[in-house]
Motif scaffolding. Structure first.
Motif: not given
Length: 229
Positions: A169, A185-186, A203, A228-229
């Motif tokens: 992302n 990071t996502s 993630c 995501g994260c």
């Protein structure tokens, strides 16, 4: 009559007494705290405090400064470095107020810095660049056994791992957990309805280690499914 005379004498004595001395203004009102180590003439200190590690063996305290060119207004935190300049300083302050600059670093990318924390041999000032592709520029100092401070490269490892992950992302930077020495990071899934603030591709995480004065990759990045994260 005698009572009235005494009252008159007291009033006259009060009238002849010098007026009370005006309250002495605090140092913060009369003279702003100078930015130690800064190369920017417009620099202001928008936050200062005693560092969490406390006094050293000689009783001196470690003090930090968060610096910028924006207004020192806690209600306008995003404006602290509005003109593209941020900096941090670590200062040794003795009991009598004498100060010695131990470390200083500047940034053209951060929007503000948070107060520092220490984890192991690292002193971390986390930054925020408000997303939008403007990546964070954390300032991390390595404190050696002989008391010297050196800035750690916390950016180079990101270029190495970005090519190893699927669809990072790119709207947001990698986030580094310096206590756990993990970067994350996502990832984007590519779904038509996906929004960069709500990624669906999982993630990516990578273990880091300190090598010299740089963070480096300790193990290949792993992709964890889910949000995501």
């Amino acid at each position: 009559m005698r009572h009235a005379t005494m009252i008159a004498i007291a009033i006259l004595a009060g009238a002849c007494s010098p007026p009370p001395a005006p309250e002495k203004p605090s140092k913060s009102r009369t003279q702003p705290e100078p930015c130690m180590g800064s190369s920017e003439k417009r620099c202001v200190v928008y936050e200062t405090g005693v560092f969490s590690s406390g006094p050293d063996a000689d009783g001196a305290a470690l003090v930090y400064q968060l610096q910028g060119t924006g207004p020192a207004d806690p209600k306008n935190r995003a404006g602290f470095c509005y003109d593209g300049y941020c900096a941090v300083a670590v200062i040794r302050q003795t009991k009598d107020g004498q100060r010695q600059l131990l470390a200083h670093a500047e940034s053209q990318d951060a929007q503000w810095y948070n107060p520092p924390y220490q984890t192991g041999e690292l002193i971390v000032f986390e930054s925020n660049a408000l997303g939008s592709g403007n990546y964070n520029d954390d300032i991390v100092f390595h404190l050696s056994s002989d008391g010297r401070y050196s800035r750690v490269d916390v950016q180079s490892w990101k270029a190495e791992v970005t090519g190893l992950t699927l669809a990072p992302n790119s709207y947001f930077d990698w986030h580094t957990d310096y206590r756990a020495m993990v970067g994350g990071t996502s990832l984007l899934s590519g779904a038509p309805d996906e929004w960069h603030r709500a990624p669906k591709g999982g993630c990516a995480r990578v273990f880091l280690m300190l090598k010299g004065d740089a963070l480096t990759v300790a193990a290949p990045a792993a992709q964890i499914p889910g949000g995501g994260c």
